[in-house]
Motif scaffolding. Structure first.
Motif, mmCIF file in Angstrom:
data_model
loop_
_atom_site.group_PDB
_atom_site.id
_atom_site.type_symbol
_atom_site.label_atom_id
_atom_site.label_comp_id
_atom_site.label_asym_id
_atom_site.label_seq_id
_atom_site.Cartn_x
_atom_site.Cartn_y
_atom_site.Cartn_z
ATOM 1 N N PRO A 74 1.299 1.371 2.724
ATOM 2 C CA PRO A 74 0.461 -0.056 3.174
ATOM 3 C C PRO A 74 -0.951 0.107 2.890
ATOM 4 O O PRO A 74 -1.454 1.257 2.588
ATOM 5 N N ARG A 75 -1.938 -1.083 2.881
ATOM 6 C CA ARG A 75 -3.080 -0.928 2.511
ATOM 7 C C ARG A 75 -3.938 -0.053 3.467
ATOM 8 O O ARG A 75 -3.807 -0.330 4.609
ATOM 9 N N PHE A 76 -4.512 0.842 3.185
ATOM 10 C CA PHE A 76 -5.320 1.981 4.090
ATOM 11 C C PHE A 76 -6.979 2.197 3.538
ATOM 12 O O PHE A 76 -7.540 2.777 4.136
ATOM 13 N N ILE A 77 -7.082 1.765 2.237
ATOM 14 C CA ILE A 77 -8.325 1.843 1.810
ATOM 15 C C ILE A 77 -9.114 0.460 1.808
ATOM 16 O O ILE A 77 -8.730 -0.524 1.037
ATOM 17 N N PRO A 78 -10.154 0.481 2.537
ATOM 18 C CA PRO A 78 -10.779 -1.041 2.607
ATOM 19 C C PRO A 78 -11.778 -1.342 1.660
ATOM 20 O O PRO A 78 -12.647 -1.917 1.805
ATOM 21 N N HIS A 79 -11.144 -1.400 0.550
ATOM 22 C CA HIS A 79 -11.958 -1.814 -0.467
ATOM 23 C C HIS A 79 -10.827 -2.877 -1.546
ATOM 24 O O HIS A 79 -9.818 -2.636 -1.439
ATOM 25 N N SER A 80 -11.866 -3.487 -2.476
ATOM 26 C CA SER A 80 -10.973 -4.415 -3.143
ATOM 27 C C SER A 80 -11.547 -4.528 -4.660
ATOM 28 O O SER A 80 -12.748 -4.198 -4.706
ATOM 29 N N PHE A 81 -10.798 -4.632 -5.624
ATOM 30 C CA PHE A 81 -11.214 -4.709 -6.837
ATOM 31 C C PHE A 81 -11.510 -6.489 -7.274
ATOM 32 O O PHE A 81 -11.662 -6.782 -8.453
ATOM 33 N N ALA A 83 -10.364 -10.759 -6.140
ATOM 34 C CA ALA A 83 -9.188 -11.802 -6.013
ATOM 35 C C ALA A 83 -8.116 -11.602 -7.184
ATOM 36 O O ALA A 83 -7.075 -11.376 -7.151
ATOM 37 N N LEU A 84 -8.594 -11.542 -8.486
ATOM 38 C CA LEU A 84 -7.827 -11.538 -9.722
ATOM 39 C C LEU A 84 -6.993 -10.186 -9.729
ATOM 40 O O LEU A 84 -5.863 -10.086 -9.894
ATOM 41 N N ALA A 85 -7.596 -9.293 -9.514
ATOM 42 C CA ALA A 85 -6.995 -7.643 -9.344
ATOM 43 C C ALA A 85 -5.885 -7.953 -8.270
ATOM 44 O O ALA A 85 -4.765 -7.313 -8.554
ATOM 45 N N GLU A 86 -6.508 -8.344 -7.292
ATOM 46 C CA GLU A 86 -5.589 -8.458 -5.904
ATOM 47 C C GLU A 86 -4.097 -9.477 -6.456
ATOM 48 O O GLU A 86 -2.937 -8.922 -5.913
ATOM 49 N N SER A 87 -4.438 -10.167 -7.069
ATOM 50 C CA SER A 87 -3.333 -11.298 -7.554
ATOM 51 C C SER A 87 -2.271 -10.508 -8.366
ATOM 52 O O SER A 87 -1.092 -10.854 -8.239
ATOM 53 N N TYR A 88 -2.822 -9.286 -9.028
ATOM 54 C CA TYR A 88 -1.774 -8.669 -9.849
ATOM 55 C C TYR A 88 -1.434 -7.362 -9.097
ATOM 56 O O TYR A 88 -0.926 -6.096 -9.741
ATOM 57 N N ARG A 89 -1.708 -7.131 -7.734
ATOM 58 C CA ARG A 89 -1.429 -6.165 -7.115
ATOM 59 C C ARG A 89 -2.200 -4.897 -7.588
ATOM 60 O O ARG A 89 -1.660 -3.658 -7.449
ATOM 61 N N ALA A 90 -3.398 -4.920 -7.972
ATOM 62 C CA ALA A 90 -4.068 -4.134 -8.359
ATOM 63 C C ALA A 90 -5.139 -3.610 -7.288
ATOM 64 O O ALA A 90 -6.201 -3.805 -7.334
ATOM 65 N N PRO A 92 -6.520 -0.213 -4.570
ATOM 66 C CA PRO A 92 -7.086 0.987 -4.733
ATOM 67 C C PRO A 92 -5.841 2.201 -4.616
ATOM 68 O O PRO A 92 -6.058 3.133 -5.345
ATOM 69 N N GLU A 93 -5.028 1.501 -3.579
ATOM 70 C CA GLU A 93 -3.922 2.573 -3.480
ATOM 71 C C GLU A 93 -3.098 2.855 -4.527
ATOM 72 O O GLU A 93 -2.580 3.605 -5.001
ATOM 73 N N VAL A 94 -2.746 1.411 -5.430
ATOM 74 C CA VAL A 94 -1.979 1.465 -6.505
ATOM 75 C C VAL A 94 -2.562 1.943 -7.801
ATOM 76 O O VAL A 94 -2.060 2.781 -8.665
ATOM 77 N N MET A 95 -3.877 2.090 -7.782
ATOM 78 C CA MET A 95 -4.649 2.315 -9.025
ATOM 79 C C MET A 95 -4.715 4.010 -8.636
ATOM 80 O O MET A 95 -4.547 4.791 -9.507
ATOM 81 N N TRP A 96 -4.685 4.403 -7.562
ATOM 82 C CA TRP A 96 -4.755 6.027 -7.191
ATOM 83 C C TRP A 96 -3.410 6.423 -7.678
ATOM 84 O O TRP A 96 -3.340 7.578 -7.984
ATOM 85 N N GLY A 97 -2.368 5.626 -7.338
ATOM 86 C CA GLY A 97 -1.099 6.212 -7.523
ATOM 87 C C GLY A 97 -0.737 6.246 -9.144
ATOM 88 O O GLY A 97 -0.076 7.159 -9.480
#
Length: 128
Positions: A74-81, A83-90, A92-97
């Protein structure tokens, strides 16, 4: 992660850090630091040595496991790239993965690329 996790884990950008999470972060940081030292010491060794190949496959398993855990976390890093990145599920956790997955893939490719070298060296050692 290793350095900051050992010296100041409270400064890491994670949500809801309690005492248990801090202990796990410090344990993880110690694991990562030890692995980094082992990797640096093995880096200059010849490609066919069993110890180097064993460390490489262990790192492959570690990175692929981290990738899987981060993709499903689940989201545990309180940063965002954004709204556009979030819409593509990008996130920080997914990028780190993704980065962990690419490193794991790199170790698997290296492992397969050096199989012939290791087999040839084993054959030479057996014949002597």
């Amino acid at each position: 992660m290793a350095i900051q996790g050992l010296w100041s884990p409270l400064q890491l950008p994670f949500l809801q850090l309690n005492n248990t999470a801090i202990v796990f972060i410090k344990l993880y940081a110690a694991l990562v630091a030890g692995t980094c030292v082992a990797s640096l010491l093995c880096f200059s060794l010849p490609e066919f040595l069993p110890g180097k190949r064993a460390l490489a496959i262990a790192l492959c398993v570690y990175h692929v496991t981290c990738s899987t855990v981060l993709f499903n976390a689940p989201r545990f890093i309180p940063h965002s790239f954004g709204a556009l990145a979030e819409s593509y599920r990008a996130t920080p956790e997914v990028m780190w993965g993704t980065l962990h997955g690419l490193v794991g893939l790199g170790f698997a490719v290296w492992w397969q690329a050096t199989v012939q070298i290791a087999a040839a060296m084993a054959k030479i050692a057996k014949s002597q």
